[in-house]
Design a protein around this motif. Sequence first.
Motif, PDB file in Angstrom:
ATOM      1  N   GLU A 261       0.830  -1.205   0.000  1.00  0.00           N
ATOM      2  CA  GLU A 261       0.000   0.000   0.000  1.00  0.00           C
ATOM      3  C   GLU A 261       0.865   1.256   0.000  1.00  0.00           C
ATOM      4  O   GLU A 261       0.579   2.228  -0.717  1.00  0.00           O
ATOM      5  N   LYS A 262       1.946   1.217   0.769  1.00  0.00           N
ATOM      6  CA  LYS A 262       2.850   2.369   0.804  1.00  0.00           C
ATOM      7  C   LYS A 262       3.502   2.591  -0.559  1.00  0.00           C
ATOM      8  O   LYS A 262       3.683   3.728  -1.003  1.00  0.00           O
ATOM      9  N   LYS A 263       3.874   1.500  -1.242  1.00  0.00           N
ATOM     10  CA  LYS A 263       4.479   1.627  -2.567  1.00  0.00           C
ATOM     11  C   LYS A 263       3.517   2.268  -3.553  1.00  0.00           C
ATOM     12  O   LYS A 263       3.909   3.091  -4.393  1.00  0.00           O
ATOM     13  N   ALA A 264       2.222   1.912  -3.461  1.00  0.00           N
ATOM     14  CA  ALA A 264       1.213   2.520  -4.340  1.00  0.00           C
ATOM     15  C   ALA A 264       1.092   4.014  -4.064  1.00  0.00           C
ATOM     16  O   ALA A 264       0.934   4.821  -4.990  1.00  0.00           O
ATOM     17  N   HIS A 265       1.215   4.384  -2.802  1.00  0.00           N
ATOM     18  CA  HIS A 265       1.133   5.798  -2.433  1.00  0.00           C
ATOM     19  C   HIS A 265       2.384   6.556  -2.882  1.00  0.00           C
ATOM     20  O   HIS A 265       2.289   7.698  -3.349  1.00  0.00           O
ATOM     21  N   ILE A 266       3.539   5.927  -2.768  1.00  0.00           N
ATOM     22  CA  ILE A 266       4.768   6.551  -3.246  1.00  0.00           C
ATOM     23  C   ILE A 266       4.657   6.842  -4.739  1.00  0.00           C
ATOM     24  O   ILE A 266       5.045   7.916  -5.219  1.00  0.00           O
ATOM     25  N   ASN A 267       4.090   5.923  -5.479  1.00  0.00           N
ATOM     26  CA  ASN A 267       3.901   6.119  -6.915  1.00  0.00           C
ATOM     27  C   ASN A 267       2.938   7.265  -7.186  1.00  0.00           C
ATOM     28  O   ASN A 267       3.140   8.063  -8.111  1.00  0.00           O
ATOM     29  N   PHE A 268       1.905   7.365  -6.357  1.00  0.00           N
ATOM     30  CA  PHE A 268       0.945   8.477  -6.469  1.00  0.00           C
ATOM     31  C   PHE A 268       1.669   9.813  -6.284  1.00  0.00           C
ATOM     32  O   PHE A 268       1.483  10.753  -7.070  1.00  0.00           O
ATOM     33  N   PHE A 269       2.503   9.909  -5.272  1.00  0.00           N
ATOM     34  CA  PHE A 269       3.244  11.148  -5.020  1.00  0.00           C
ATOM     35  C   PHE A 269       4.216  11.449  -6.158  1.00  0.00           C
ATOM     36  O   PHE A 269       4.380  12.604  -6.557  1.00  0.00           O
ATOM     37  N   ARG A 270       4.862  10.424  -6.678  1.00  0.00           N
ATOM     38  CA  ARG A 270       5.830  10.621  -7.769  1.00  0.00           C
ATOM     39  C   ARG A 270       5.171  11.203  -9.015  1.00  0.00           C
ATOM     40  O   ARG A 270       5.777  12.001  -9.735  1.00  0.00           O
ATOM     41  N   GLU A 271       3.944  10.800  -9.281  1.00  0.00           N
ATOM     42  CA  GLU A 271       3.302  11.156 -10.547  1.00  0.00           C
ATOM     43  C   GLU A 271       2.560  12.490 -10.509  1.00  0.00           C
ATOM     44  O   GLU A 271       1.983  12.903 -11.512  1.00  0.00           O
ATOM     45  N   MET A 272       2.588  13.185  -9.392  1.00  0.00           N
ATOM     46  CA  MET A 272       1.910  14.479  -9.306  1.00  0.00           C
ATOM     47  C   MET A 272       2.562  15.497 -10.249  1.00  0.00           C
ATOM     48  O   MET A 272       3.725  15.383 -10.615  1.00  0.00           O
ATOM     49  N   PHE A 273       1.780  16.515 -10.605  1.00  0.00           N
ATOM     50  CA  PHE A 273       2.274  17.602 -11.438  1.00  0.00           C
ATOM     51  C   PHE A 273       2.683  18.785 -10.557  1.00  0.00           C
ATOM     52  O   PHE A 273       2.018  19.083  -9.565  1.00  0.00           O
ATOM     53  N   ASN A 274       3.758  19.460 -10.942  1.00  0.00           N
ATOM     54  CA  ASN A 274       4.102  20.707 -10.264  1.00  0.00           C
ATOM     55  C   ASN A 274       3.139  21.827 -10.638  1.00  0.00           C
ATOM     56  O   ASN A 274       2.873  22.724  -9.834  1.00  0.00           O
ATOM     57  N   PHE A 275       2.640  21.788 -11.859  1.00  0.00           N
ATOM     58  CA  PHE A 275       1.607  22.720 -12.298  1.00  0.00           C
ATOM     59  C   PHE A 275       0.904  22.124 -13.508  1.00  0.00           C
ATOM     60  O   PHE A 275       1.394  21.172 -14.124  1.00  0.00           O
TER      61      PHE A 275
END
Length: 242
Positions: free
Chosen positions: A104-118
């Motif tokens: 579950e933590k790995k899935a969340h890490i991937n979520f954070f990685r894929e965010m946009f700065n803008f």
Amino acid sequence: MSRKLAIGDLHGGLKALIQLLERINLSPKDQLIFLGDYVDGWSDSANTVTYLIELAKQNSCVFIRGNHDDLAHRWLEKDEKNEKWLEHGGQSSIDAYRNFSEDEKKAHINFFREMFNFYKDDEDRLYVHAGFTNLHGPDFEYHETSFYWDRTLWEMALSMKDNLNPEDQFYPKRLQHFKEIYIGHTPVTRIGESEPVKKANIWNVDTGAAFKGAISAIDVNSKEIYQSDPVFTLYPDEQGRN
């Protein structure tokens, strides 16, 4: 008819987010643009991320990176623990992940990685958590941390005369690149407001969910505003970031 909705800071207030989406009467056709800070505050930080991952399977979602998201990501992936982060909501996120599995933590890490700065839409609107400093626009920013830490864009807008014309030679160059800019990061409760506020061409949608305010959304076309109850009322046994 589909809508495009900008949603302000969440800070782990999952109960309020669910309430907000119910009040919006969300359709699968609606696009949701989240302006960052999904974690750090109320006890549902980790559950909020899980919810957003599932929500993105049903709706078109854009997730902008907030400063709290960057700090939580650094802890999850590298075990970095910034002392100021721990004081300003980080401990609530650490507590929220105690019962999460490594997968579950790995899935969340991937979520954070894929965010946009803008994010820029096709109607000349910018969405960013905090701001940018380069006069030529966000594509020319020197340091990406400005996107989720900078407060000068909003401070500048607050200091401007309401009647300053965009054609005026003194109109800020940073504001000339977009028809509208949607931000979070700095709660409008600091200026005594409880709903999203427009200054110049900037809409600030952070209505203080981490403290005594609500989670807010705005239809960027109609400018209709939707809000949850004040988040603290949905977590009566917690302190939030007071």
